[in-house]
Motif scaffolding. Structure first.
Motif, PDB file in Angstrom:
ATOM      1  N   ASN A  45       0.822  -1.215   0.000  1.00 12.86           N
ATOM      2  CA  ASN A  45       0.000   0.000   0.000  1.00 12.86           C
ATOM      3  C   ASN A  45       0.851   1.258   0.000  1.00 12.86           C
ATOM      4  O   ASN A  45       0.495   2.252  -0.639  1.00 12.86           O
ATOM      5  CB  ASN A  45      -0.940   0.006   1.199  1.00 12.86           C
ATOM      6  N   ASN A  46       1.977   1.251   0.713  1.00 19.58           N
ATOM      7  CA  ASN A  46       2.838   2.433   0.759  1.00 19.58           C
ATOM      8  C   ASN A  46       3.375   2.764  -0.627  1.00 19.58           C
ATOM      9  O   ASN A  46       3.355   3.928  -1.054  1.00 19.58           O
ATOM     10  CB  ASN A  46       4.007   2.215   1.724  1.00 19.58           C
ATOM     11  N   CYS A  47       3.885   1.778  -1.342  1.00 20.91           N
ATOM     12  CA  CYS A  47       4.426   2.010  -2.683  1.00 20.91           C
ATOM     13  C   CYS A  47       3.325   2.408  -3.660  1.00 20.91           C
ATOM     14  O   CYS A  47       3.518   3.273  -4.506  1.00 20.91           O
ATOM     15  CB  CYS A  47       5.154   0.767  -3.191  1.00 20.91           C
ATOM     16  N   SER A  48       2.182   1.785  -3.529  1.00 29.04           N
ATOM     17  CA  SER A  48       1.062   2.095  -4.423  1.00 29.04           C
ATOM     18  C   SER A  48       0.601   3.534  -4.262  1.00 29.04           C
ATOM     19  O   SER A  48       0.412   4.245  -5.263  1.00 29.04           O
ATOM     20  CB  SER A  48      -0.084   1.140  -4.152  1.00 29.04           C
ATOM     21  N   THR A  49       0.439   3.991  -3.026  1.00 27.52           N
ATOM     22  CA  THR A  49       0.004   5.378  -2.819  1.00 27.52           C
ATOM     23  C   THR A  49       1.086   6.366  -3.234  1.00 27.52           C
ATOM     24  O   THR A  49       0.780   7.426  -3.781  1.00 27.52           O
ATOM     25  CB  THR A  49      -0.390   5.622  -1.348  1.00 27.52           C
ATOM     26  N   ARG A  50       2.353   6.036  -3.005  1.00 27.01           N
ATOM     27  CA  ARG A  50       3.440   6.926  -3.398  1.00 27.01           C
ATOM     28  C   ARG A  50       3.478   7.096  -4.915  1.00 27.01           C
ATOM     29  O   ARG A  50       3.599   8.203  -5.432  1.00 27.01           O
ATOM     30  CB  ARG A  50       4.778   6.378  -2.900  1.00 27.01           C
ATOM     31  N   ILE A  51       3.326   6.006  -5.657  1.00 27.83           N
ATOM     32  CA  ILE A  51       3.329   6.070  -7.119  1.00 27.83           C
ATOM     33  C   ILE A  51       2.113   6.840  -7.619  1.00 27.83           C
ATOM     34  O   ILE A  51       2.209   7.646  -8.548  1.00 27.83           O
ATOM     35  CB  ILE A  51       3.398   4.652  -7.713  1.00 27.83           C
ATOM     36  N   THR A  52       0.970   6.626  -6.998  1.00 22.23           N
ATOM     37  CA  THR A  52      -0.248   7.332  -7.395  1.00 22.23           C
ATOM     38  C   THR A  52      -0.096   8.838  -7.195  1.00 22.23           C
ATOM     39  O   THR A  52      -0.453   9.627  -8.082  1.00 22.23           O
ATOM     40  CB  THR A  52      -1.451   6.817  -6.593  1.00 22.23           C
ATOM     41  N   GLU A  53       0.446   9.240  -6.053  1.00 21.88           N
ATOM     42  CA  GLU A  53       0.627  10.671  -5.780  1.00 21.88           C
ATOM     43  C   GLU A  53       1.599  11.308  -6.762  1.00 21.88           C
ATOM     44  O   GLU A  53       1.367  12.404  -7.274  1.00 21.88           O
ATOM     45  CB  GLU A  53       1.125  10.871  -4.355  1.00 21.88           C
ATOM     46  N   LYS A  54       2.712  10.640  -7.039  1.00 21.63           N
ATOM     47  CA  LYS A  54       3.703  11.196  -7.958  1.00 21.63           C
ATOM     48  C   LYS A  54       3.164  11.263  -9.388  1.00 21.63           C
ATOM     49  O   LYS A  54       3.443  12.216 -10.117  1.00 21.63           O
ATOM     50  CB  LYS A  54       4.990  10.390  -7.908  1.00 21.63           C
ATOM     51  N   THR A  55       2.392  10.272  -9.794  1.00 23.67           N
ATOM     52  CA  THR A  55       1.805  10.273 -11.131  1.00 23.67           C
ATOM     53  C   THR A  55       0.796  11.402 -11.265  1.00 23.67           C
ATOM     54  O   THR A  55       0.776  12.107 -12.280  1.00 23.67           O
ATOM     55  CB  THR A  55       1.133   8.923 -11.434  1.00 23.67           C
TER      56      THR A  55
END
Length: 66
Positions: free
Chosen positions: A35-45
């Protein structure tokens, strides 16, 4: 079921009956992302998309003009 994140290599336990576990068992090509990596990628995208430096390449449809 023990799974490993493909980005940060963190090992997590997920429920054996969950939809994610079933997808990972039946289709080995699918990978798990925590979940941490998924939310980080979503925010940066989303930030790149809002800045205008993001292009989404889609397949051409029949009614596209050159």
């Amino acid at each position: 079921m023990r799974v490993k994140c493909v980005i940060c290599d963190k090992i997590e336990n997920i429920d054996d009956e969950s939809l994610i576990a079933k997808r990972l068992r039946n289709r080995p090509i699918h990978t798990y992302m925590c979940n941490n990596c998924s939310t980080r990628i979503t925010e940066k995208t989303n930030a790149r998309f809002e800045s205008g430096n993001f292009r989404l390449y889609r397949p051409k449809s029949d009614n596209d003009e050159w």
